[in-house]
Enzyme design. Structure first.
Site, PDB file in Angstrom:
ATOM      1  N   GLU A   1       0.650  -1.338   0.257  1.00  0.00           N
ATOM      2  CA  GLU A   1       0.729   0.288  -0.059  1.00  0.00           C
ATOM      3  C   GLU A   1       1.136   1.583   0.074  1.00  0.00           C
ATOM      4  O   GLU A   1       1.954   1.482   1.073  1.00  0.00           O
ATOM      5  CB  GLU A   1      -0.599  -0.131   1.166  1.00  0.00           C
ATOM      6  CG  GLU A   1      -1.835   1.028   1.587  1.00  0.00           C
ATOM      7  CD  GLU A   1      -2.820   1.066   3.077  1.00  0.00           C
ATOM      8  OE1 GLU A   1      -3.718   1.901   2.158  1.00  0.00           O
ATOM      9  OE2 GLU A   1      -2.766   0.598   3.093  1.00  0.00           O
TER      10      GLU A   1
ATOM     11  N   GLU B   1     -11.944   0.775   4.303  1.00  0.00           N
ATOM     12  CA  GLU B   1     -10.594   0.960   5.067  1.00  0.00           C
ATOM     13  C   GLU B   1     -11.276   2.361   5.862  1.00  0.00           C
ATOM     14  O   GLU B   1     -10.538   3.824   4.971  1.00  0.00           O
ATOM     15  CB  GLU B   1      -9.936   0.654   5.187  1.00  0.00           C
ATOM     16  CG  GLU B   1      -9.308   1.202   6.058  1.00  0.00           C
ATOM     17  CD  GLU B   1      -7.529   0.711   5.808  1.00  0.00           C
ATOM     18  OE1 GLU B   1      -6.455   0.597   6.216  1.00  0.00           O
ATOM     19  OE2 GLU B   1      -7.038   1.853   5.247  1.00  0.00           O
TER      20      GLU B   1
END
Length: 271
Positions: free
Chosen positions: A154, A248
């Site tokens: 990420e 998220e």
């Protein structure tokens, strides 16, 4: 087809973070299922925090898939990163992530490397630090491949890491690796900070994207900020992204309302 996913965190030390449901795994799964989510993304303190048969039973009971597992507890609880100047700490980080890969792979789910990537610390050389990151990702990518899953890396915004902040930078770094089993996580919150144009980044580098975090510009559930989802949704569909859009996001104004808002927005753009 893009699938819906909601986050469940079971790590008390990260309770202020951007996760929709907290603490009670089965209650979160029951709510996710009733709202029509396809999957959950799970954050646990370790790879053995939940027994596999128990998780398998709950997933089957609630007709959910496991989309991914987070590794952030390795940094938050143990202080482990792939770019620590101490080689023993880097080895422990690799071991922790390897165990998480094994945990997720039992359900066909990838592990996500976010905060465990670390930073270039003051006084450290960028080239050397990036070589440590490459070494760790090569080792972990090969391990993930052996377990039949990918590994998700990420790119985080500049306030969280000084390694790789954009999808382009992440894609070019992946090209330099020996392993081809590492994919990128396109987190729309981080992208809102770092990308000049979100949809163009997706169109240009979409083949590298293996997971999407579906959160608005302020990290609240999608629809509570200023992200323009129309163009982003079209870009994801154009590059034929077929993974999860996972919430998220902060549980604003509360977990139940955040989950409801997320599935409504998901249905609007991907339903």
């Amino acid at each position: 087809m893009i699938k819906s996913c909601v986050t469940i965190a079971l790590v008390p030390q990260i309770k202020t973070g951007p996760w929709i449901f907290w603490e009670d795994l089965e209650a979160g799964m029951e709510k996710a299922s009733k709202l029509g989510f396809d999957a959950i993304e799970l954050f646990t303190a370790s790879a053995d925090a939940i027994e596999n048969p128990k998780l398998q039973e709950l997933l089957k009971k609630h007709n959910l898939e496991l989309a991914a597992v987070g590794t952030g507890a390795g940094k938050v609880i143990h202080g482990l990163t792939l770019t620590d100047p101490n080689s023993e700490i880097r080895e422990k980080a690799v071991s922790f992530i390897s165990d998480m890969i094994d945990f997720g792979a039992a359900f066909g789910a990838p592990a996500i490397i976010g905060s465990m990537q670390g930073n270039i610390l003051p006084g450290n050389d960028r080239e050397e630090t990036m070589s440590w990151l490459a070494e760790g990702l090569n080792q972990l990518g090969k391990h993930a491949e052996s377990r039949g899953v990918t590994l998700i890396y990420e790119p985080l915004n500049r306030y969280e890491t000084n390694l790789l902040n954009t999808i382009e930078a992440g894609s070019k770094f992946l090209d330099s690796l020996e392993t081809k089993s590492v994919k990128l996580l396109a987190d729309l919150f981080h992208m809102n900070i770092e990308e000049g144009n979100l949809e163009e980044s997706i169109l240009n580098w979409g083949k590298y994207i293996g997971h999407v975090h579906f959160a608005d510009s302020n990290r609240r559930p999608m629809g509570f900020g200023h992200t323009s989802m129309k163009e982003i949704a079209e870009a994801l569909q154009t590059v034929k992204y077929s993974g999860y859009a996972s919430a998220e996001a902060f549980p604003y104004p509360n977990p139940d309302a955040a989950a409801e808002q997320t599935i409504e927005e998901f249905s609007k753009w991907f339903g």
